[in-house]
Design a protein around this motif. Structure first.
Motif, PDB file in Angstrom:
ATOM      1  N   CYS A  25      41.616  38.880  39.410  1.00  0.00           N
ATOM      2  CA  CYS A  25      41.754  40.085  39.822  1.00  0.00           C
ATOM      3  C   CYS A  25      41.101  40.509  40.919  1.00  0.00           C
ATOM      4  CB  CYS A  25      41.243  40.941  38.554  1.00  0.00           C
ATOM      5  SG  CYS A  25      41.804  40.897  37.038  1.00  0.00           S
ATOM      6  N   ALA A  26      41.828  41.473  41.719  1.00  0.00           N
ATOM      7  CA  ALA A  26      41.254  41.786  43.009  1.00  0.00           C
ATOM      8  C   ALA A  26      41.505  43.467  43.235  1.00  0.00           C
ATOM      9  CB  ALA A  26      41.706  41.062  44.218  1.00  0.00           C
ATOM     10  N   ALA A  27      40.807  44.192  43.891  1.00  0.00           N
ATOM     11  CA  ALA A  27      40.995  45.294  44.174  1.00  0.00           C
ATOM     12  C   ALA A  27      41.838  45.465  45.388  1.00  0.00           C
ATOM     13  CB  ALA A  27      39.814  46.294  44.364  1.00  0.00           C
ATOM     14  N   VAL A  28      42.832  46.131  45.555  1.00  0.00           N
ATOM     15  CA  VAL A  28      43.866  45.810  46.601  1.00  0.00           C
ATOM     16  C   VAL A  28      44.338  47.175  47.239  1.00  0.00           C
ATOM     17  CG1 VAL A  28      46.135  45.256  47.653  1.00  0.00           C
ATOM     18  CG2 VAL A  28      44.945  43.830  45.650  1.00  0.00           C
ATOM     19  N   LEU A  29      43.965  47.564  48.567  1.00  0.00           N
ATOM     20  CA  LEU A  29      44.392  48.923  49.212  1.00  0.00           C
ATOM     21  C   LEU A  29      45.823  48.690  49.414  1.00  0.00           C
ATOM     22  CD1 LEU A  29      43.643  51.322  50.745  1.00  0.00           C
ATOM     23  CD2 LEU A  29      43.279  49.978  52.636  1.00  0.00           C
ATOM     24  N   THR A  30      46.774  49.472  48.846  1.00  0.00           N
ATOM     25  CA  THR A  30      48.124  49.670  48.965  1.00  0.00           C
ATOM     26  C   THR A  30      48.565  50.641  49.844  1.00  0.00           C
ATOM     27  OG1 THR A  30      48.197  50.765  46.976  1.00  0.00           O
ATOM     28  CG2 THR A  30      48.387  48.414  46.704  1.00  0.00           C
ATOM     29  N   GLU A  31      47.940  51.678  49.825  1.00  0.00           N
ATOM     30  CA  GLU A  31      48.170  52.911  50.693  1.00  0.00           C
ATOM     31  C   GLU A  31      46.779  53.442  51.278  1.00  0.00           C
ATOM     32  OE1 GLU A  31      50.866  57.097  50.130  1.00  0.00           O
ATOM     33  OE2 GLU A  31      50.873  55.393  48.671  1.00  0.00           O
ATOM     34  N   LEU A  32      46.850  54.114  52.237  1.00  0.00           N
ATOM     35  CA  LEU A  32      45.800  54.820  53.074  1.00  0.00           C
ATOM     36  C   LEU A  32      45.652  56.107  52.056  1.00  0.00           C
ATOM     37  CD1 LEU A  32      46.091  54.388  56.759  1.00  0.00           C
ATOM     38  CD2 LEU A  32      44.626  52.988  55.052  1.00  0.00           C
ATOM     39  N   ASN A  33      44.262  56.467  51.966  1.00  0.00           N
ATOM     40  CA  ASN A  33      43.879  57.764  50.937  1.00  0.00           C
ATOM     41  C   ASN A  33      44.310  57.824  49.848  1.00  0.00           C
ATOM     42  OD1 ASN A  33      42.537  59.410  53.195  1.00  0.00           O
ATOM     43  ND2 ASN A  33      44.556  59.026  54.272  1.00  0.00           N
ATOM     44  N   ARG A  34      44.503  56.424  49.132  1.00  0.00           N
ATOM     45  CA  ARG A  34      45.142  56.411  47.751  1.00  0.00           C
ATOM     46  C   ARG A  34      43.883  55.651  47.018  1.00  0.00           C
ATOM     47  NH1 ARG A  34      48.282  59.919  45.299  1.00  0.00           N
ATOM     48  NH2 ARG A  34      48.991  58.313  43.840  1.00  0.00           N
ATOM     49  N   PRO A  35      43.506  55.778  45.831  1.00  0.00           N
ATOM     50  CA  PRO A  35      42.642  54.832  45.161  1.00  0.00           C
ATOM     51  C   PRO A  35      43.280  53.418  45.123  1.00  0.00           C
ATOM     52  CG  PRO A  35      43.498  56.622  43.650  1.00  0.00           C
ATOM     53  CD  PRO A  35      44.224  56.628  44.823  1.00  0.00           C
ATOM     54  N   LEU A  36      42.222  52.295  45.422  1.00  0.00           N
ATOM     55  CA  LEU A  36      42.647  51.037  45.161  1.00  0.00           C
ATOM     56  C   LEU A  36      43.272  50.602  43.962  1.00  0.00           C
ATOM     57  CD1 LEU A  36      39.296  49.430  46.787  1.00  0.00           C
ATOM     58  CD2 LEU A  36      41.302  50.217  47.716  1.00  0.00           C
ATOM     59  N   THR A  37      44.021  49.582  43.837  1.00  0.00           N
ATOM     60  CA  THR A  37      44.818  49.124  42.683  1.00  0.00           C
ATOM     61  C   THR A  37      44.071  47.700  42.156  1.00  0.00           C
ATOM     62  OG1 THR A  37      46.493  48.042  43.932  1.00  0.00           O
ATOM     63  CG2 THR A  37      46.623  50.577  42.995  1.00  0.00           C
ATOM     64  N   VAL A  38      43.904  47.505  40.964  1.00  0.00           N
ATOM     65  CA  VAL A  38      43.213  46.131  40.618  1.00  0.00           C
ATOM     66  C   VAL A  38      44.493  45.297  40.145  1.00  0.00           C
ATOM     67  CG1 VAL A  38      42.048  45.001  38.882  1.00  0.00           C
ATOM     68  CG2 VAL A  38      41.083  47.200  39.804  1.00  0.00           C
ATOM     69  N   GLU A  39      44.869  44.290  40.995  1.00  0.00           N
ATOM     70  CA  GLU A  39      45.915  43.521  40.679  1.00  0.00           C
ATOM     71  C   GLU A  39      45.635  41.996  40.337  1.00  0.00           C
ATOM     72  OE1 GLU A  39      49.002  44.004  43.458  1.00  0.00           O
ATOM     73  OE2 GLU A  39      48.630  45.891  44.020  1.00  0.00           O
ATOM     74  N   THR A  40      46.296  41.158  39.739  1.00  0.00           N
ATOM     75  CA  THR A  40      46.330  39.876  39.564  1.00  0.00           C
ATOM     76  C   THR A  40      46.736  39.107  40.676  1.00  0.00           C
ATOM     77  OG1 THR A  40      46.146  39.898  37.303  1.00  0.00           O
ATOM     78  CG2 THR A  40      46.639  37.657  38.157  1.00  0.00           C
ATOM     79  N   VAL A  41      46.029  38.261  41.428  1.00  0.00           N
ATOM     80  CA  VAL A  41      46.729  37.459  42.600  1.00  0.00           C
ATOM     81  C   VAL A  41      46.362  36.079  42.459  1.00  0.00           C
ATOM     82  CG1 VAL A  41      45.975  39.736  44.185  1.00  0.00           C
ATOM     83  CG2 VAL A  41      44.492  38.046  43.766  1.00  0.00           C
ATOM     84  N   GLN A  42      47.123  35.251  43.123  1.00  0.00           N
ATOM     85  CA  GLN A  42      47.181  33.955  43.234  1.00  0.00           C
ATOM     86  C   GLN A  42      46.415  33.292  44.417  1.00  0.00           C
ATOM     87  OE1 GLN A  42      48.201  31.893  40.362  1.00  0.00           O
ATOM     88  NE2 GLN A  42      47.516  30.160  41.650  1.00  0.00           N
ATOM     89  N   ALA A  43      45.555  32.668  44.483  1.00  0.00           N
ATOM     90  CA  ALA A  43      44.888  32.095  45.616  1.00  0.00           C
ATOM     91  C   ALA A  43      45.825  31.100  46.205  1.00  0.00           C
ATOM     92  CB  ALA A  43      43.591  31.649  45.371  1.00  0.00           C
ATOM     93  N   PRO A  44      45.877  30.674  47.538  1.00  0.00           N
ATOM     94  CA  PRO A  44      46.756  29.499  48.003  1.00  0.00           C
ATOM     95  C   PRO A  44      45.986  28.460  48.028  1.00  0.00           C
ATOM     96  CG  PRO A  44      45.940  31.070  49.751  1.00  0.00           C
ATOM     97  CD  PRO A  44      45.304  31.786  48.619  1.00  0.00           C
ATOM     98  N   PRO A  45      46.420  27.185  48.476  1.00  0.00           N
ATOM     99  CA  PRO A  45      45.947  26.036  48.612  1.00  0.00           C
ATOM    100  C   PRO A  45      44.667  26.144  49.795  1.00  0.00           C
ATOM    101  CG  PRO A  45      47.916  25.453  48.107  1.00  0.00           C
ATOM    102  CD  PRO A  45      47.963  26.979  48.520  1.00  0.00           C
ATOM    103  N   LEU A  46      43.631  25.755  49.631  1.00  0.00           N
ATOM    104  CA  LEU A  46      42.651  25.756  50.698  1.00  0.00           C
ATOM    105  C   LEU A  46      43.281  25.071  51.980  1.00  0.00           C
ATOM    106  CD1 LEU A  46      39.181  25.210  49.407  1.00  0.00           C
ATOM    107  CD2 LEU A  46      40.527  27.246  49.767  1.00  0.00           C
ATOM    108  N   ALA A  47      42.990  25.646  53.100  1.00  0.00           N
ATOM    109  CA  ALA A  47      43.618  25.144  54.472  1.00  0.00           C
ATOM    110  C   ALA A  47      42.002  24.435  54.846  1.00  0.00           C
ATOM    111  CB  ALA A  47      44.015  25.951  55.402  1.00  0.00           C
ATOM    112  N   ALA A  48      42.138  23.698  55.923  1.00  0.00           N
ATOM    113  CA  ALA A  48      40.924  22.971  56.635  1.00  0.00           C
ATOM    114  C   ALA A  48      40.044  24.148  57.018  1.00  0.00           C
ATOM    115  CB  ALA A  48      41.538  22.113  57.908  1.00  0.00           C
ATOM    116  N   GLY A  49      38.751  23.858  56.646  1.00  0.00           N
ATOM    117  CA  GLY A  49      37.809  24.855  57.111  1.00  0.00           C
ATOM    118  C   GLY A  49      37.705  26.196  56.024  1.00  0.00           C
ATOM    119  N   GLN A  50      38.164  25.921  54.989  1.00  0.00           N
ATOM    120  CA  GLN A  50      38.145  27.039  54.275  1.00  0.00           C
ATOM    121  C   GLN A  50      37.409  26.861  52.991  1.00  0.00           C
ATOM    122  OE1 GLN A  50      42.002  28.292  53.398  1.00  0.00           O
ATOM    123  NE2 GLN A  50      42.167  29.679  55.049  1.00  0.00           N
TER     124      GLN A  50
END
Length: 237
Positions: free
Chosen positions: A6-31
């Protein structure tokens, strides 16, 4: 390692953040993949969500730039931390790889993120945005080292560098202002004047070493500052 969270996401300025389920990408070098324990809420993030920085071309995106957590996985070339390490996350660049911003998946949508975010359960961050957490430092206190303490103390230690006998005034006693106040104790300052409008913050400033405090809601702080300094004002503000 693939992880959904779960992550709090800013989808629109001046609007409440939305809690969404997100998928992390595979790690790149240095991450580095970190499981967050705590996140701070810097007021600059509130300003950003309210449009204080102007048009936002990265919407939707995640927020937060100060936190603490535990390393879950490291990408190729990461030597600064390893799995299981407790770390501080911050926006100030340190040692290690500086990688580009991350893009998460939320269904068919792409959620943008910078080099570090902390309003989320997990985060893929650049190696140079994590610092090993010293032994004995609690996770909740460690959050302050991600932004407030280094910024506030850095203003004094790296920029002002007050000379012995100097006088200083600190306007605003939030996390950054109080960190700056505490950093003044590293120097032989003659006077450290703390200015705010909240009695509780002024009381804390006195406890942390301010030589005098001024309630700016009750009097003109400039006129009040001239009294203890004998008229000319302070060397640093």
């Amino acid at each position: 390692m693939s992880v959904s969270f779960c992550a709090a996401v800013l989808t629109e300025l001046n609007r409440p953040l939305t809690v969404e389920t997100v998928q992390a990408p595979p790690l790149a070098a240095g991450q580095v993949l970190v499981k967050l324990a705590y996140s701070g809420v810097c007021h600059s993030q509130v300003m950003e969500a309210r449009g204080g920085r102007g048009p936002d071309r990265y919407l939707p995106h995640m927020l937060g730039h100060e936190g603490s957590g535990v390393v879950v996985e490291t990408g190729a070339g990461v030597t600064k931390v390893k799995r299981g390490d407790r770390v501080i996350l911050g926006w100030i660049k340190g040692q290690g790889a500086d990688t580009q911003g991350v893009r998460y998946a939320s269904g068919e949508r792409v959620i943008n993120a910078g080099a570090v975010t902390t309003f989320n359960e997990y985060a893929v961050v650049a190696e140079n945005r994590v610092t090993l957490l010293p032994a004995g430092l609690p996770m909740d206190v460690a959050v302050l080292f991600g932004c407030a303490l280094p910024v506030g103390s850095g203003i004094v230690i790296n920029i002002a560098k007050p000379q012995p006998g100097a006088t200083l005034a600190i306007f605003g006693l939030g996390g950054i202002g109080l960190a700056a106040l505490m950093a003044c104790k590293l120097f032989a300052c003659k006077q450290v004047i703390a200015v705010d409008v909240e009695p509780a913050k002024l009381k804390m400033a006195a406890e942390l070493g301010a030589t005098s405090v001024i309630d700016a809601s009750r009097s003109d702080p400039v006129e009040e500052i001239r009294k203890p300094t004998g008229g000319p004002g302070v060397d640093y503000a």
